[in-house]
Scaffold this motif. Structure first.
Motif, short mmCIF file in Angstrom:
data_model
loop_
_atom_site.label_atom_id
_atom_site.label_comp_id
_atom_site.label_asym_id
_atom_site.label_seq_id
_atom_site.Cartn_x
_atom_site.Cartn_y
_atom_site.Cartn_z
N TYR A 118 0.74 -1.24 0.08
CA TYR A 118 0.02 -0.03 -0.12
C TYR A 118 0.81 1.28 -0.04
O TYR A 118 1.95 1.15 0.20
N ILE A 119 0.32 2.15 -0.61
CA ILE A 119 0.74 3.76 -0.25
C ILE A 119 -0.22 4.43 0.48
O ILE A 119 -1.46 4.30 0.54
N TYR A 120 0.51 5.11 1.66
CA TYR A 120 -0.51 5.73 2.54
C TYR A 120 -0.11 7.33 2.35
O TYR A 120 1.09 7.66 2.55
N LEU A 121 -1.12 7.92 2.10
CA LEU A 121 -0.83 9.68 1.61
C LEU A 121 -1.37 10.43 2.80
O LEU A 121 -2.69 10.22 2.88
N ASP A 128 -10.65 11.20 9.51
CA ASP A 128 -9.47 10.23 8.88
C ASP A 128 -8.65 11.46 8.30
O ASP A 128 -8.77 12.39 7.87
N LYS A 129 -7.14 11.00 8.23
CA LYS A 129 -6.16 11.77 7.78
C LYS A 129 -5.48 11.22 6.53
O LYS A 129 -4.28 11.71 6.39
N VAL A 130 -5.77 9.83 6.34
CA VAL A 130 -4.77 9.18 5.33
C VAL A 130 -5.63 8.75 4.44
O VAL A 130 -6.76 8.11 4.35
N ILE A 131 -5.03 8.68 3.11
CA ILE A 131 -5.63 8.09 1.79
C ILE A 131 -4.64 6.73 1.53
O ILE A 131 -3.46 6.94 1.51
N LYS A 132 -5.58 5.80 1.65
CA LYS A 132 -4.76 4.40 1.45
C LYS A 132 -5.07 3.75 -0.09
O LYS A 132 -6.31 3.36 -0.29
N ARG A 150 -0.79 -0.55 -4.24
CA ARG A 150 0.33 -0.36 -5.31
C ARG A 150 0.00 -1.22 -6.47
O ARG A 150 0.69 -0.75 -7.48
N THR A 151 -0.59 -2.07 -6.39
CA THR A 151 -0.83 -3.11 -7.46
C THR A 151 -2.05 -2.68 -8.49
O THR A 151 -1.90 -2.40 -9.70
N SER A 152 -3.31 -2.73 -7.82
CA SER A 152 -4.49 -2.22 -8.48
C SER A 152 -4.51 -0.90 -8.52
O SER A 152 -5.52 -0.52 -9.39
N LYS A 153 -4.00 0.06 -8.03
CA LYS A 153 -4.09 1.44 -7.99
C LYS A 153 -5.61 1.98 -7.47
O LYS A 153 -5.90 3.15 -7.74
N LYS A 154 -6.07 1.20 -6.84
CA LYS A 154 -7.55 1.59 -6.14
C LYS A 154 -7.36 2.00 -4.81
O LYS A 154 -6.27 1.72 -3.91
N ILE A 155 -8.29 2.73 -4.54
CA ILE A 155 -8.31 3.48 -3.16
C ILE A 155 -8.83 2.66 -2.28
O ILE A 155 -9.95 1.98 -2.51
N GLU A 156 -8.37 1.91 -1.22
CA GLU A 156 -8.65 1.07 -0.12
C GLU A 156 -9.60 1.36 0.78
O GLU A 156 -10.42 0.79 1.57
N ASN A 157 -9.28 2.46 1.28
CA ASN A 157 -10.15 3.13 2.59
C ASN A 157 -11.48 4.08 2.13
O ASN A 157 -11.45 5.03 2.51
N LEU A 158 -12.44 3.37 1.38
CA LEU A 158 -13.57 4.09 0.63
C LEU A 158 -14.44 4.21 2.02
O LEU A 158 -15.10 5.26 1.81
N ASN A 159 -14.39 3.89 3.10
CA ASN A 159 -15.31 4.31 4.25
C ASN A 159 -14.78 5.49 5.06
O ASN A 159 -15.18 5.97 6.12
N THR A 182 -16.06 8.38 -0.68
CA THR A 182 -16.87 7.91 -1.92
C THR A 182 -17.33 9.18 -2.66
O THR A 182 -17.41 9.23 -3.91
N GLU A 183 -17.51 10.23 -1.95
CA GLU A 183 -17.99 11.39 -2.64
C GLU A 183 -16.65 12.17 -3.06
O GLU A 183 -16.83 12.58 -4.31
N LEU A 184 -15.62 11.96 -2.63
CA LEU A 184 -14.23 12.65 -3.10
C LEU A 184 -13.79 12.13 -4.59
O LEU A 184 -13.54 12.40 -5.65
N ILE A 185 -14.06 10.38 -4.54
CA ILE A 185 -13.76 9.76 -5.93
C ILE A 185 -14.59 10.25 -6.92
O ILE A 185 -14.41 9.58 -7.94
N SER A 186 -15.80 10.50 -6.66
CA SER A 186 -16.53 10.92 -7.74
C SER A 186 -16.06 12.17 -8.58
O SER A 186 -16.77 12.54 -9.66
#
Length: 144
Positions: free
Chosen positions: A18-21, A44-48, A51-60, A77-81
């Motif tokens: 994972y990448i933790y931003l 929350d303060k981190v976007i997870k 690294r392989t699928s490039k998907k955001i893991e912490n959608l909640n 989920t609102e942000l990724i829209s």
């Protein structure tokens, strides 16, 4: 209308999967109907990111934003829209994603090794011809 004005990582942590931003107030601001809201680190303060699928893991995840005394909460989920959020997120994380590499199975690897060995024998035959080494030439021909 919800848009991202600024999105920069305060800290980037990477492990094998994972990448933790980490985001912080001066680096994450949004515009809602033209009003600027600044990130507030009470939820929350981190976007997870994977690294392989490039998907955001912490959608909640839920992020808080503040303008004056007003605090609003926006979910991941609102942000990724929002395409501008995803674009900025990709630009931040792109150097940390795994590159698509070709994966080979055992039979394919054996085939590649066999081909390399065959090409090596041909080079050695050429060298034997250049050196006029008749014995090496005939020995190497038997290997083909």
């Amino acid at each position: 209308m919800l848009t991202v004005k600024t999105l920069k990582a305060y800290r980037i942590k990477v492990d094998i999967d994972y990448i933790y931003l980490s985001v912080s107030p001066p680096y994450f601001t949004i515009l809602i109907e033209g009003d600027e809201y600044q990130f507030l680190p009470i939820e929350d303060k981190v976007i997870k990111l994977n690294r392989t699928s490039k998907k955001i893991e912490n959608l909640n995840a839920k992020f808080a934003f503040q303008k004056d005394d007003e605090i609003i909460y926006i979910t991941m989920t609102e942000l990724i829209s929002m395409s501008d959020f995803l674009n900025q997120l990709y630009l931040i994380a792109k150097d940390y994603y795994y590159q698509n590499t070709m994966e080979y199975t055992a039979p394919e690897i054996k085939c590649i090794v066999d081909e390399l060995e065959h090409l090596n024998i041909k080079r050695m035959i050429d060298r034997a011809l250049d050196n006029r080494d008749e014995a090496a030439f005939y020995t190497l021909l038997k290997l083909l």
